[in-house]
Design a protein around this motif. Structure first.
Motif, PDB file in Angstrom:
ATOM      1  N   ASP B 107       0.822  -1.201   0.000  1.00 24.84           N
ATOM      2  CA  ASP B 107       0.000   0.000   0.000  1.00 24.84           C
ATOM      3  C   ASP B 107       0.861   1.257   0.000  1.00 24.84           C
ATOM      4  N   PHE B 110       2.405   1.933  -3.317  1.00 27.25           N
ATOM      5  CA  PHE B 110       1.431   2.075  -4.411  1.00 27.25           C
ATOM      6  C   PHE B 110       1.595   3.394  -5.169  1.00 27.25           C
ATOM      7  N   ALA B 111       1.650   4.499  -4.441  1.00 31.34           N
ATOM      8  CA  ALA B 111       1.735   5.800  -5.108  1.00 31.34           C
ATOM      9  C   ALA B 111       3.048   5.973  -5.881  1.00 31.34           C
ATOM     10  N   LEU B 113       4.906   3.760  -7.094  1.00 32.39           N
ATOM     11  CA  LEU B 113       4.872   2.805  -8.192  1.00 32.39           C
ATOM     12  C   LEU B 113       4.032   3.351  -9.343  1.00 32.39           C
ATOM     13  N   ASN B 114       2.907   3.948  -9.014  1.00 33.98           N
ATOM     14  CA  ASN B 114       2.032   4.502 -10.042  1.00 33.98           C
ATOM     15  C   ASN B 114       2.711   5.605 -10.835  1.00 33.98           C
ATOM     16  N   PHE B 115       3.598   6.329 -10.164  1.00 26.09           N
ATOM     17  CA  PHE B 115       4.280   7.406 -10.854  1.00 26.09           C
ATOM     18  C   PHE B 115       5.578   6.910 -11.498  1.00 26.09           C
ATOM     19  N   PHE B 120      10.917   2.844  -5.990  1.00 30.67           N
ATOM     20  CA  PHE B 120       9.697   2.866  -5.180  1.00 30.67           C
ATOM     21  C   PHE B 120       9.830   2.086  -3.882  1.00 30.67           C
ATOM     22  N   GLY B 156       1.616   6.113   3.282  1.00 27.74           N
ATOM     23  CA  GLY B 156       1.271   5.974   1.871  1.00 27.74           C
ATOM     24  C   GLY B 156       1.409   7.270   1.100  1.00 27.74           C
TER      25      GLY B 156
END
Lengths: 274, 569
Positions: B107, B110-111, B113-115, B120, B156
């Motif tokens: 979790d 997550f952020a 990784l998304n960017f 990460f 997060g």
């Protein structure tokens, strides 16, 4: 009576919940759980499709034994196995009854059994493959096969929500039970009691759905802030996400072994058909 | 040193489809490294203002937007949310729904990784490290306690290493112990990592202890922004909007109206402030009423223990040899940290859980072989989350569910409840659509509609704003006539001090203490062992050596001899 009480104490709703959670989250280090998820999915598709290309019962029995052994090695939860067994046994009883009633012969029975076996192989294979697979790995495998990110995310998000939904559902059923009135006279075979509880189990779904729908508002906003929609169009993000998927030696061993066993079953069926 | 990192200039905003301007010409400037508290009544536009800072407004909510917002020199209107969210992290009030992946590390990663951040993993672990969560990184989210989940939600957004962190009501859903921990962590982020922290907060005691600045918002406008010391002394401004200054400040105000000098805002300041004043210890010693013994016993438990299986198949002791007797006319508060066994004890009394060992009696029912359905006619159990009590599509149907299923005619009693709980306006609405305070009152009424001997409430004041919380305490003080005894599991020590006649402290499945609130709060070591944080008035009494301790502001004020203010001009 003592036995019934002990049974009730061990196998209640709490146990079902715990077993489901264990199935979803527990077994990361089991035999199938350690494999590369892409390989496991390919294995699943092959093993569950193979039975549909043959009527040779030796091959089918071989495949059945093979999938059962794999699922045992993966330490699948007794709850899942139990449910499947109930399904298969009732299917067989139903077939026997059907064949008997319509005066069919062995041939009819045999072909229906063949069909049941194919279905069973498919379900056991899916249990062996997915029950022990980490939801994250499953979702990543789907992503790497080119499934849209929205879908593969939904899979892993579903797993994340599962325990919350279960808790919520249990609480709402409790609400019904605490304020409702169970029939005092159960009737023949306690049908009134059974009817009462069945009604609650269905009715409890609506409040749960409404409560959950309300909660997702924050989730949608948070997804935006955490860059989920950004990642949908960003190739770099996808590459990073899948960077941990690598085939290792044990995956190759598994691959060779599976091919070997499947070939062996095939030749066995060819030379010793039932 | 003080350069503005956020400048909001003349911003007005209307939600799409809305009729009212939620923000009207609001201007606010926040300096780098500030720890700012935003206060204001419900619906004053606090959350909306914060969402203009991270770009959700106007990019995600595309309503009518005027004015400009600059963060670190970037114009929000012309940038994308993806850029902005790396500058500003936002933690929601219902933080549980912000957690999206199955395990803690996933979790938090997550952020980044998304960017597409190649590091990460390191960034996620760095965020966990700072917040002291490293030991939890492989745990599943659903295994965490409330406090841990909140820290995970903060981690997060911290993993993106934003300059600004916005946290919407960090302590609303936590017990005071965890609340303090969260604030301490935020303070570390501000002091040692140079972050700018903005919190939306109702609890002025936390603001006094941790924040540097405070801003008041009312009806979509920023009224003022001051340093904490000045801000919290504007008592009239605060009280007008139902925001209550710290207890020590309120007490100081009551003792001496004419004193226009500085009022204390923290416990430390209060100790010096009151030191010069003389204290009267009451001559009349409290005595227990003797008639207590003759009252009817409702609950009797002997040697009750309960064990449960964990996910790893280990047996865990949840209740350990509990002896308990509850008589009529008792107001009992059940306190202790999470996992102390409070909920399990209540579930045993409600018949939801059959204890593994021991025997007991509830009204005329034997605990061992009475079903939940039987017990529930005499014991009402109100869940912590009111939404789980709403099983019908209107409050009225929920209220009458019990009577309806038994073909009982209770209409006059319902009308009485509806009036007493001020539910006339929403009685035919779906419970899910009500405000937090309305939901609580409704769930309490649903519990009372059973006309139980024993009413049990799980955290009735949790996640309510201060105004609804005080209203709830008032309501609880009214219900004595409708029910024989009330048992409340709570973390809210102010509720304990102002409502309970008896406190039961649980720790690791055992009853650690059973007595009056006065007795409990006089014994600081018990409070410490069970992780309780007494109300500010009690802490102050202890530090000033006032015995017995004062439980409420009015009790404290009575003890302090009034200063003759006639001579002061």
């Amino acid at each position: 009576m003592e036995l019934v009480n002990r049974f009730k104490k061990t196998y209640n709703l709490e146990w079902v919940k715990l077993e489901l959670l264990k199935t979803a989250f527990g077994k990361k280090d089991s035999y199938m759980g350690r494999k590369d998820p892409r390989l496991v999915m390919v294995w699943y598709f092959i093993v569950s499709l193979l039975p549909w290309f043959t009527f040779n019962q030796t091959i089918l029995i071989g495949l059945l034994v093979y999938t059962i052994v794999t699922s045992l090695v993966s330490r699948v939860s007794p709850l899942i196995i139990g449910l499947l067994t109930i399904g298969v046994i009732s299917e067989i009883i139903y077939i026997v009854a059907l064949v008997y009633l319509f005066g069919g012969e062995w041939a009819a029975f045999s072909s229906l059994i063949t069909f049941t076996m194919k279905i069973t192989i498919m379900s056991i294979a899916s249990i062996a493959a997915f029950a022990s697979m980490d939801p994250e790995k499953l979702s990543d495998a789907l992503l790497s096969f080119g499934v849209p990110a929205q879908f593969s995310f939904a899979v892993s998000y579903g797993y994340r929500m599962l325990p919350i939904l279960l808790d919520e559902y249990q609480q709402i059923i409790l609400s019904f039970r605490l304020r409702g009135k169970a029939p005092t006279n159960g009737g023949v075979l306690k049908w009134r009691t059974i009817y009462y509880y069945s009604k609650i189990v269905v009715k409890a779904f609506y409040p749960m759905m409404l409560n959950t729908a309300k909660k997702t508002r924050t989730t949608v906003e948070a997804l935006e802030v955490k860059g989920f929609s950004y990642s949908l169009h960003d190739k770099e993000a996808k590459k990073q996400k899948l960077s941990h998927l690598k085939l290792s030696n044990q995956d190759y061993t598994f691959l060779v072994m599976s091919i070997g066993i499947l070939l062996a079953i095939y030749f066995l069926g060819k030379y010793y058909p039932i | 040193m003080s350069e503005a990192i956020i400048s909001i200039d003349q911003v007005s905003f209307k939600y799409p489809g809305g009729d009212d301007w939620v923000l009207q010409d609001s201007s606010l400037s926040v300096n780098k490294g500030e720890f700012l508290a935003i206060i204001g009544g419900n619906g004053s536009g606090k959350s909306t203002l914060c969402k203009t800072i991270n770009g959700l407004i106007p990019h995600y909510y595309t309503g009518d937007f005027n004015g400009s917002v600059h963060v670190d020199g970037i114009d929000m209107y012309s940038s994308a949310v993806a850029v902005l969210s790396q500058k500003v992290g936002y933690v929601y009030q219902d933080f549980e729904n912000q957690l999206m992946r199955p395990t803690v590390l996933e979790d938090v990663a997550f952020a980044p990784l998304n960017f597409g951040d190649p590091d990460f993993q390191q960034h996620a672990e760095w965020a966990l490290e700072i917040l002291g969560l490293t030991h939890l990184k492989d745990k599943s989210i659903w295994q965490l306690s409330g406090g841990q989940k909140h820290l995970t939600a903060i981690a997060g957004v911290l993993a993106l290493n934003p300059d600004i962190l916005i946290i919407d009501e960090p302590v609303a859903q936590l017990d005071p112990h965890h609340a303090k921990e969260i604030y301490q962590k935020l303070k570390v982020l501000q002091q040692h990592h140079g972050k700018t922290i903005i919190v939306i907060e109702h609890h002025t005691e936390f603001i006094a202890d941790f924040c540097t600045d405070v801003t008041l918002i009312d009806q979509g406008k920023v009224l003022w922004k001051h340093d904490v010391k000045t801000g919290l002394q504007k008592v009239d401004d605060l009280l007008e909007r139902q925001i209550f200054p710290p207890q020590v400040t309120q007490a100081a105000l009551k003792i001496d109206h004419s004193n226009k000098s500085e009022l204390p805002i923290t416990l430390k300041e209060a100790v010096t402030y009151y030191e010069g004043l003389s204290i009267t210890n009451p001559t009349s010693v409290e005595h227990k009423s003797d008639q207590h013994e003759r009252l009817h016993e409702i609950v009797h438990l002997e040697n009750v223990s309960h064990y449960a299986k964990s996910l790893r198949n280990e047996t865990v002791t949840i209740l350990n040899d509990i002896h308990l007797s509850i008589k009529e006319k008792e107001r009992i508060a059940l306190v202790g940290t999470n996992g102390a066994g409070k909920s399990t004890l209540m579930k045993c009394l409600a018949g939801i859980i059959k204890p593994s060992k021991g025997k007991g009696r509830i009204s005329e029912y034997n605990l061992k072989n009475s079903s939940l359905e039987k017990l529930s006619q005499d014991v009402a159990y109100v869940f912590q989350n009111p939404e789980e009590m709403f099983i019908e599509d209107s409050i009225y149907k929920d209220l009458s569910f019990f009577a309806h299923s038994r073909n009982m005619e209770m209409e006059p009693f319902f009308q009485q409840l509806i009036t007493a709980f001020r539910m006339e306006n929403f009685i035919h609405n779906d419970g899910r659509l009500l405000s937090g305070g309305q939901q609580r009152r409704s769930s309490l009424a649903i519990g009372l509609a059973i006309q139980p001997s024993l009413l049990m409430l799980d955290e009735p004041t949790a996640s309510l704003d201060v105004k609804s919380r005080q209203e709830m305490i008032r309501t609880l003080n009214q219900i004595d006539e409708q029910v024989k005894s009330v048992l409340i599991a709570t973390h809210d020590m102010q509720l304990v001090a102002e409502w309970a006649t008896r406190v039961i402290v649980m720790d690791q499945g055992k009853i650690l203490f059973d007595g009056t609130p006065h007795e409990l709060f006089a014994q600081e070591f018990i409070c410490q062992q069970a992780g309780l944080i007494p109300p500010q008035m009690v802490q102050l009494s202890n530090q000033l050596n006032i015995h017995p301790v004062a439980l409420s502001i009015s009790e404290f004020v009575e003890r302090i001899e009034r200063i003759d203010s006639y001579g002061v001009s």
